[in-house]
Design an enzyme around this catalytic site. Structure first.
Site, PDB file in Angstrom:
ATOM      1  N   ALA A   9       0.842  -1.198   0.000  1.00 46.79           N
ATOM      2  CA  ALA A   9       0.000   0.000   0.000  1.00 46.79           C
ATOM      3  C   ALA A   9       0.874   1.245   0.000  1.00 46.79           C
ATOM      4  O   ALA A   9       1.899   1.300   0.679  1.00 46.79           O
ATOM      5  CB  ALA A   9      -0.918   0.019   1.223  1.00 46.79           C
ATOM      6  N   CYS A  10       0.457   2.231  -0.786  1.00 45.98           N
ATOM      7  CA  CYS A  10       1.122   3.536  -0.793  1.00 45.98           C
ATOM      8  C   CYS A  10       0.047   4.603  -0.996  1.00 45.98           C
ATOM      9  O   CYS A  10      -1.138   4.291  -0.951  1.00 45.98           O
ATOM     10  CB  CYS A  10       2.210   3.606  -1.861  1.00 45.98           C
ATOM     11  SG  CYS A  10       1.606   3.610  -3.548  1.00 45.98           S
ATOM     12  N   ASN A  11       0.455   5.823  -1.234  1.00 47.15           N
ATOM     13  CA  ASN A  11      -0.524   6.911  -1.366  1.00 47.15           C
ATOM     14  C   ASN A  11      -1.595   6.607  -2.397  1.00 47.15           C
ATOM     15  O   ASN A  11      -2.772   6.629  -2.098  1.00 47.15           O
ATOM     16  CB  ASN A  11       0.163   8.232  -1.714  1.00 47.15           C
ATOM     17  CG  ASN A  11       0.667   8.953  -0.494  1.00 47.15           C
ATOM     18  OD1 ASN A  11       0.157   8.775   0.599  1.00 47.15           O
ATOM     19  ND2 ASN A  11       1.700   9.747  -0.669  1.00 47.15           N
ATOM     20  N   GLY A  13      -1.158   3.898  -4.844  1.00 45.10           N
ATOM     21  CA  GLY A  13      -1.031   2.552  -5.384  1.00 45.10           C
ATOM     22  C   GLY A  13      -0.232   2.498  -6.674  1.00 45.10           C
ATOM     23  O   GLY A  13      -0.001   1.439  -7.236  1.00 45.10           O
ATOM     24  N   ALA A  41      -3.572   3.572  -0.022  1.00 45.53           N
ATOM     25  CA  ALA A  41      -3.744   3.512   1.434  1.00 45.53           C
ATOM     26  C   ALA A  41      -5.217   3.602   1.835  1.00 45.53           C
ATOM     27  O   ALA A  41      -5.638   2.935   2.779  1.00 45.53           O
ATOM     28  CB  ALA A  41      -2.940   4.622   2.099  1.00 45.53           C
TER      29      ALA A  41
END
Length: 102
Positions: A9-11, A13, A41
């Site tokens: 997961a990141c800001n 994707g 996220a």
């Protein structure tokens, strides 16, 4: 169906999508049967119920979410090493994720 499932997961994707492909190649090279996918996220809760991952790896840019996610999830949660993330070192991130599952 894959033996293990790894969620990143990141800001948004997006930045983890490249890392996912590098991890998938490393998994194939190592003969590991894993499903690896990325999400944003804000989609973590939804993807948890849909995909039932064995581990959640979060991007360094969303490290502030770590404590909250770790407290509410019953799977290992880890922040992806900043150097491995920056270098898109799929092999190292895969190795870390697999160690957390075992």
């Amino acid at each position: 169906m894959a033996e293990k499932t790894i969620m990143l997961a990141c800001n948004a994707g997006m930045s983890t999508s490249l890392l996912v492909s590098k991890m998938q190649k490393a998994a194939a090279d190592a003969g590991e049967d894993v499903k690896i996918f990325a999400t944003s996220a804000d989609q973590v809760d939804q993807k948890m119920s849909e995909e039932h991952p064995d581990v959640l790896m979060i991007g360094p840019q969303v490290r502030y979410l770590f404590k909250g996610l770790e407290a509410k999830l019953d799977i290992p949660v880890a922040i992806i090493d900043m150097k491995d993330y920056g270098m898109m070192n799929g092999k190292n991130v895969l190795t870390t994720a697999l160690k957390l599952i075992k």
